[in-house]
Design a protein around this motif. Structure first.
Motif, PDB file in Angstrom:
ATOM      1  N   LEU A 560      -1.874   4.410   5.345  1.00 66.34           N
ATOM      2  CA  LEU A 560      -0.482   3.946   5.263  1.00 66.34           C
ATOM      3  C   LEU A 560      -0.224   2.756   6.167  1.00 66.34           C
ATOM      4  O   LEU A 560       0.612   1.897   5.851  1.00 66.34           O
ATOM      5  N   ALA A 561      -0.912   2.657   7.293  1.00 67.21           N
ATOM      6  CA  ALA A 561      -0.722   1.513   8.179  1.00 67.21           C
ATOM      7  C   ALA A 561      -1.216   0.238   7.506  1.00 67.21           C
ATOM      8  O   ALA A 561      -0.588  -0.825   7.624  1.00 67.21           O
ATOM      9  N   VAL A 562      -2.331   0.325   6.775  1.00 66.12           N
ATOM     10  CA  VAL A 562      -2.847  -0.823   6.036  1.00 66.12           C
ATOM     11  C   VAL A 562      -1.878  -1.225   4.933  1.00 66.12           C
ATOM     12  O   VAL A 562      -1.568  -2.405   4.741  1.00 66.12           O
ATOM     13  N   VAL A 563      -1.377  -0.242   4.198  1.00 68.72           N
ATOM     14  CA  VAL A 563      -0.437  -0.524   3.114  1.00 68.72           C
ATOM     15  C   VAL A 563       0.847  -1.139   3.661  1.00 68.72           C
ATOM     16  O   VAL A 563       1.394  -2.088   3.099  1.00 68.72           O
ATOM     17  N   ASN A 564       1.324  -0.630   4.778  1.00 65.38           N
ATOM     18  CA  ASN A 564       2.529  -1.172   5.393  1.00 65.38           C
ATOM     19  C   ASN A 564       2.323  -2.628   5.805  1.00 65.38           C
ATOM     20  O   ASN A 564       3.248  -3.442   5.747  1.00 65.38           O
ATOM     21  N   ALA A 565       1.090  -2.967   6.227  1.00 70.01           N
ATOM     22  CA  ALA A 565       0.807  -4.324   6.675  1.00 70.01           C
ATOM     23  C   ALA A 565       0.810  -5.327   5.524  1.00 70.01           C
ATOM     24  O   ALA A 565       1.282  -6.443   5.670  1.00 70.01           O
ATOM     25  N   ILE A 566       0.297  -4.917   4.357  1.00 71.52           N
ATOM     26  CA  ILE A 566       0.089  -5.889   3.287  1.00 71.52           C
ATOM     27  C   ILE A 566       1.108  -5.802   2.160  1.00 71.52           C
ATOM     28  O   ILE A 566       1.394  -6.793   1.494  1.00 71.52           O
ATOM     29  N   ALA A 567       1.695  -4.627   1.927  1.00 65.78           N
ATOM     30  CA  ALA A 567       2.487  -4.409   0.709  1.00 65.78           C
ATOM     31  C   ALA A 567       3.940  -4.822   0.884  1.00 65.78           C
ATOM     32  O   ALA A 567       4.514  -4.721   1.977  1.00 65.78           O
ATOM     33  N   ASP A 568       4.538  -5.270  -0.225  1.00 65.29           N
ATOM     34  CA  ASP A 568       5.977  -5.532  -0.269  1.00 65.29           C
ATOM     35  C   ASP A 568       6.741  -4.230  -0.505  1.00 65.29           C
ATOM     36  O   ASP A 568       7.767  -3.984   0.119  1.00 65.29           O
ATOM     37  N   ARG A 569       6.213  -3.411  -1.423  1.00 60.26           N
ATOM     38  CA  ARG A 569       6.804  -2.108  -1.689  1.00 60.26           C
ATOM     39  C   ARG A 569       5.708  -1.056  -1.669  1.00 60.26           C
ATOM     40  O   ARG A 569       4.527  -1.368  -1.815  1.00 60.26           O
ATOM     41  N   ILE A 570       6.108   0.194  -1.502  1.00 61.62           N
ATOM     42  CA  ILE A 570       5.170   1.312  -1.470  1.00 61.62           C
ATOM     43  C   ILE A 570       5.612   2.365  -2.471  1.00 61.62           C
ATOM     44  O   ILE A 570       6.789   2.728  -2.529  1.00 61.62           O
ATOM     45  N   ALA A 571       4.653   2.860  -3.261  1.00 65.82           N
ATOM     46  CA  ALA A 571       4.875   3.979  -4.173  1.00 65.82           C
ATOM     47  C   ALA A 571       4.028   5.149  -3.693  1.00 65.82           C
ATOM     48  O   ALA A 571       2.851   4.985  -3.386  1.00 65.82           O
ATOM     49  N   VAL A 572       4.628   6.316  -3.618  1.00 70.87           N
ATOM     50  CA  VAL A 572       3.957   7.508  -3.110  1.00 70.87           C
ATOM     51  C   VAL A 572       3.740   8.483  -4.259  1.00 70.87           C
ATOM     52  O   VAL A 572       4.699   8.879  -4.931  1.00 70.87           O
ATOM     53  N   LEU A 573       2.479   8.860  -4.485  1.00 73.06           N
ATOM     54  CA  LEU A 573       2.130   9.818  -5.531  1.00 73.06           C
ATOM     55  C   LEU A 573       1.791  11.164  -4.910  1.00 73.06           C
ATOM     56  O   LEU A 573       1.115  11.239  -3.883  1.00 73.06           O
ATOM     57  N   TYR A 574       2.261  12.225  -5.556  1.00 73.18           N
ATOM     58  CA  TYR A 574       1.942  13.583  -5.124  1.00 73.18           C
ATOM     59  C   TYR A 574       1.678  14.426  -6.368  1.00 73.18           C
ATOM     60  O   TYR A 574       2.556  14.603  -7.207  1.00 73.18           O
ATOM     61  N   ARG A 575       0.449  14.885  -6.492  1.00 75.06           N
ATOM     62  CA  ARG A 575       0.037  15.698  -7.637  1.00 75.06           C
ATOM     63  C   ARG A 575       0.421  15.070  -8.965  1.00 75.06           C
ATOM     64  O   ARG A 575       0.937  15.725  -9.871  1.00 75.06           O
ATOM     65  N   GLY A 576       0.178  13.778  -9.062  1.00 77.55           N
ATOM     66  CA  GLY A 576       0.401  13.064 -10.306  1.00 77.55           C
ATOM     67  C   GLY A 576       1.809  12.578 -10.538  1.00 77.55           C
ATOM     68  O   GLY A 576       2.067  11.904 -11.538  1.00 77.55           O
ATOM     69  N   GLN A 577       2.735  12.888  -9.637  1.00 76.48           N
ATOM     70  CA  GLN A 577       4.122  12.468  -9.815  1.00 76.48           C
ATOM     71  C   GLN A 577       4.513  11.440  -8.755  1.00 76.48           C
ATOM     72  O   GLN A 577       4.074  11.522  -7.597  1.00 76.48           O
ATOM     73  N   LEU A 578       5.329  10.497  -9.162  1.00 75.02           N
ATOM     74  CA  LEU A 578       5.842   9.490  -8.240  1.00 75.02           C
ATOM     75  C   LEU A 578       7.038  10.087  -7.502  1.00 75.02           C
ATOM     76  O   LEU A 578       8.080  10.347  -8.093  1.00 75.02           O
ATOM     77  N   VAL A 579       6.878  10.320  -6.193  1.00 72.81           N
ATOM     78  CA  VAL A 579       7.920  11.016  -5.444  1.00 72.81           C
ATOM     79  C   VAL A 579       8.760  10.074  -4.587  1.00 72.81           C
ATOM     80  O   VAL A 579       9.857  10.446  -4.151  1.00 72.81           O
ATOM     81  N   GLU A 580       8.263   8.859  -4.337  1.00 76.07           N
ATOM     82  CA  GLU A 580       9.053   7.905  -3.555  1.00 76.07           C
ATOM     83  C   GLU A 580       8.587   6.494  -3.861  1.00 76.07           C
ATOM     84  O   GLU A 580       7.399   6.228  -4.027  1.00 76.07           O
ATOM     85  N   LEU A 581       9.537   5.574  -3.935  1.00 78.22           N
ATOM     86  CA  LEU A 581       9.251   4.170  -4.207  1.00 78.22           C
ATOM     87  C   LEU A 581      10.300   3.330  -3.509  1.00 78.22           C
ATOM     88  O   LEU A 581      11.500   3.562  -3.678  1.00 78.22           O
ATOM     89  N   GLY A 582       9.863   2.374  -2.706  1.00 78.20           N
ATOM     90  CA  GLY A 582      10.825   1.536  -2.003  1.00 78.20           C
ATOM     91  C   GLY A 582      10.162   0.437  -1.199  1.00 78.20           C
ATOM     92  O   GLY A 582       8.927   0.278  -1.218  1.00 78.20           O
ATOM     93  N   GLU A 583      10.988  -0.330  -0.492  1.00 77.80           N
ATOM     94  CA  GLU A 583      10.478  -1.379   0.384  1.00 77.80           C
ATOM     95  C   GLU A 583       9.536  -0.770   1.418  1.00 77.80           C
ATOM     96  O   GLU A 583       9.798   0.316   1.949  1.00 77.80           O
ATOM     97  N   THR A 594       9.856  14.573   1.772  1.00 76.44           N
ATOM     98  CA  THR A 594       9.118  15.379   2.753  1.00 76.44           C
ATOM     99  C   THR A 594       7.629  15.057   2.742  1.00 76.44           C
ATOM    100  O   THR A 594       6.991  14.982   3.799  1.00 76.44           O
ATOM    101  N   TYR A 595       7.071  14.858   1.553  1.00 75.70           N
ATOM    102  CA  TYR A 595       5.637  14.566   1.458  1.00 75.70           C
ATOM    103  C   TYR A 595       5.292  13.246   2.140  1.00 75.70           C
ATOM    104  O   TYR A 595       4.273  13.138   2.823  1.00 75.70           O
ATOM    105  N   THR A 596       6.135  12.237   1.967  1.00 80.86           N
ATOM    106  CA  THR A 596       5.902  10.954   2.635  1.00 80.86           C
ATOM    107  C   THR A 596       5.921  11.130   4.146  1.00 80.86           C
ATOM    108  O   THR A 596       5.107  10.545   4.863  1.00 80.86           O
ATOM    109  N   ARG A 597       6.837  11.945   4.627  1.00 84.35           N
ATOM    110  CA  ARG A 597       6.900  12.196   6.074  1.00 84.35           C
ATOM    111  C   ARG A 597       5.631  12.893   6.558  1.00 84.35           C
ATOM    112  O   ARG A 597       5.135  12.613   7.662  1.00 84.35           O
ATOM    113  N   GLN A 598       5.074  13.774   5.738  1.00 84.88           N
ATOM    114  CA  GLN A 598       3.827  14.443   6.108  1.00 84.88           C
ATOM    115  C   GLN A 598       2.668  13.447   6.161  1.00 84.88           C
ATOM    116  O   GLN A 598       1.811  13.526   7.053  1.00 84.88           O
ATOM    117  N   LEU A 599       2.630  12.519   5.207  1.00 83.77           N
ATOM    118  CA  LEU A 599       1.587  11.499   5.218  1.00 83.77           C
ATOM    119  C   LEU A 599       1.675  10.629   6.468  1.00 83.77           C
ATOM    120  O   LEU A 599       0.669  10.328   7.115  1.00 83.77           O
TER     121      LEU A 599
END
Length: 619
Positions: A560-583, A594-599
């Protein structure tokens, strides 16, 4: 430390090319000791000699190299003087190795349980099959693998990367080792799996009194697992000491530069890599080998090998000017905030995409609806010049999404469109040449994606000849420009992949993808096996090329630190479902799911200069 407490002692160890004394040693006059039950981490860039040193701790010297001087003792046994029979019994038993890629270390056509049973029969002695099966199940349960009995009957290709790594650890533990050697044990694993394996190793070490030596390019991993850390550069130890002190008060400029290359969740930008490159083996350097890359170097540094000095108890540094250098984090390149293109400039549209693990069969309707979905109604938009980071644990569907978009895996339902009209639900075999050109995939492992028999010239020329009508001279000129785009000079054209470092091979893979002049590139964990300095350079290259060429990038990473450094937006997948998407900054600073917070809680970062705790470590 009393001699009775030492389990490993390395004294003046020097390993170099056989019969070529003028070539600099790969491992040069290394002195190390390891106490029973302790854990030592070894860090440094690719080519610094870490893995060569680790193998020497098993009494193994790589082909083409030879022992020039020094000793390596396991207890009272000199590993380089011991008879072969004694070493054969020792290795895999009291002295065990977990290789970087456990999947390659396992025999592909033998079941997991049978491979562990072989270790048990050799090192634990004969026993009936029922007892062996129970012991195998215990080992697989010990490394926290689900359903050990069933998993033991599977073949290696049926397991995920994280599961294979745990199997590798289980096999190493089968011989009840006193010393466990780990070569990049968490490379390529998602953050939660990585944290779980580190907690597992730490728990086993404490309960069994086992010592560990861990080689890793990830200083966050070493900070979490090891009490002491040694930093290697060009075959030499430049700094070693207690992990907390070395990471918070690094004394060597190289150590500080490594720490500055680490992307951090609190920093919105790509860290700068270390300028220059390590010396070649045939490059004669009379003094400090880091001097050509150090902005504080003077004539003394260039002419005199720095002695190792003890700054405080147990904190050693080989530097003429140990208090000079940059503070960690000061070299982070801040990126300007960009306005995202509007929806009309979308390069890629994914709408309600679903994919199953099961391919189409004789009863496609029944089987596809009942099979488990690897992706379940995923929707996202990727814009021109945008980098969208895709994160999630192993098995969340990240790589499956890339394979589906590339036409390498069938789509069950939903839409995937490139440039508003190109249907991406068609398999790759049915796509026209122009559609193939416009989407390129960069794989995680360049060793597997670059033809080892071809030169770099041939590798880069193939897409140029396939997609464009170019003369031989034009192909040559464009291939040279492509290498320049990834910061390699034209001299690399006549080399083969085996002659390049891992970071250089990944740059060639990036150049090959951009040779097709794509609209979309799919990056699958392309920095997972790179050291932090090379990683920073590769990230900067991807960022610059996507902006310059106006290419959209879907960037998959477990970090996640690498993704935060390079990405404009982040999409979070959990068991095949998109659970969060944003800047990116918003997702990392204030995650909604909650899953993003765990990651984020599982991300391992070394403490910043001035103190602090390791993110992900227990309080």
């Amino acid at each position: 430390m009393s001699s009775s407490n030492k389990i490993l002692a390395v004294d003046g160890l020097t390993i170099g090319a056989g019969g070529e004394s003028e070539v600099a040693p790969v491992v040069d006059r290394i002195d190390l000791t390891l106490a029973q039950g302790s854990a030592l981490g070894i860090a440094g860039e690719s080519g610094s000699g870490k893995s060569t040193l680790l193998l020497a701790m098993m009494g193994v010297v790589k082909p083409g190299l030879e022992l020039r001087a020094g000793t390596c003792r396991f207890g009272q046994l000199d590993l380089f003087a011991a008879p072969p029979a004694a070493l054969e019994k020792l290795r895999g038993g009291r002295l065990a190795l977990v290789p970087q890629n456990a999947g390659l270390a396992l025999t592909p056509n033998i079941r997991i349980g049978d491979q562990i049973a072989e270790v048990l029969r050799y090192h634990a002695g004969p026993a009936d099959q029922e007892r062996h099966n129970a012991h195998i199940a215990e080992l697989l349960a010990l490394v926290r693998l689900p359903d050990p009995e069933l998993l033991g009957r599977r073949f290696p290709h049926e397991l995920s990367g994280g599961q294979l790594q745990r199997v590798g650890i289980a096999m190493a533990l089968a011989g009840q080792p006193d010393l466990l050697l780990l070569d990049e044990p968490t490379t390529g694993l998602d953050v939660t799996t990585q944290l779980g394996i580190l907690e597992l190793l730490e728990d086993i070490r404490r309960k069994q009194g086992m010592a560990m030596v861990c080689v890793s390019h990830d200083l966050g991993v070493l900070a979490r697992l090891c009490g002491d850390i040694a930093i290697m550069y060009a075959g030499r130890l430049v700094e070693q000491g207690p992990a907390t002190r070395l990471l918070t008060q690094p004394a060597h400029p190289y150590s500080r530069a490594l720490l500055a290359s680490i992307p951090r969740l609190a920093s919105a930008g790509i860290p700068t890599g270390i300028p220059g490159r390590p010396p070649a083996p045939d490059q004669a350097l009379a003094g400090c080998r880091f001097a050509p890359r150090c902005r504080h170097a003077d004539r003394t540094c260039s002419d005199v090998v720095p002695p190792s000095r003890d700054l405080t108890t147990g904190h050693l540094v080989a530097c003429h000017h140990p208090q000079l250098g940059m503070e960690p984090g000061s070299a982070v390149a801040k990126l300007a905030t960009r306005q995202h293109p509007g929806a009309t400039e979308a390069r890629l549209l994914v709408d309600g995409l679903s994919v199953t693990y099961q391919r189409r069969g004789l009863l496609p309707g029944l089987r596809q609806t009942q099979a488990k979905r690897a992706l379940d109604r995923v929707s996202l938009i990727l814009h021109r010049s945008e980098i969208l980071g895709l994160v999630g644990e192993s098995g969340s569907g990240k790589s499956t999404l890339l394979k589906a978009l590339a036409g390498l895996w069938p789509v069950l339902e939903g839409r995937a469109v490139m440039d508003e009209h190109r249907d991406l639900t068609e398999p790759v075999q049915k796509r026209d040449r122009d559609s193939l050109r416009r989407m390129q995939l960069i794989f995680q492992n360049p060793d597997a994606s670059l033809n080892p028999r071809h030169t770099i010239r041939e590798i880069l020329s193939q897409p140029l000849r396939l997609y464009f009508s170019l003369s031989r001279t034009e192909v040559e000129a464009r291939a040279s420009r492509l290498l320049g785009d990834v910061r390699l000079d034209a001299s690399y054209l006549d080399r083969q992949p085996a002659e390049l470092s891992g970071g250089e091979r990944q740059r060639v893979a990036i150049a090959r993808a951009f040779a097709a002049e794509p609209d979309v590139i799919l990056c699958d964990e392309i920095t997972s096996a790179l050291d932090v300095s090379v990683q920073a350079s590769v990230l900067q290259i991807i960022r610059e090329l996507t902006q310059e060429k106006q290419v959209a990038c879907l960037f998959v990473s477990h970090d996640l630190a690498v993704v935060n450094a390079i990405a404009d937006r982040i999409a979070v997948l959990y068991r095949g479902q998109l659970v969060e998407l944003g800047e990116a900054r918003q997702v990392c600073a204030a995650p909604a799911h909650t899953y993003t917070r765990q990651l984020l809680a599982a991300v391992l970062e070394p403490p910043a200069s001035g103190g602090g705790t390791v993110s992900g470590a227990p309080a």
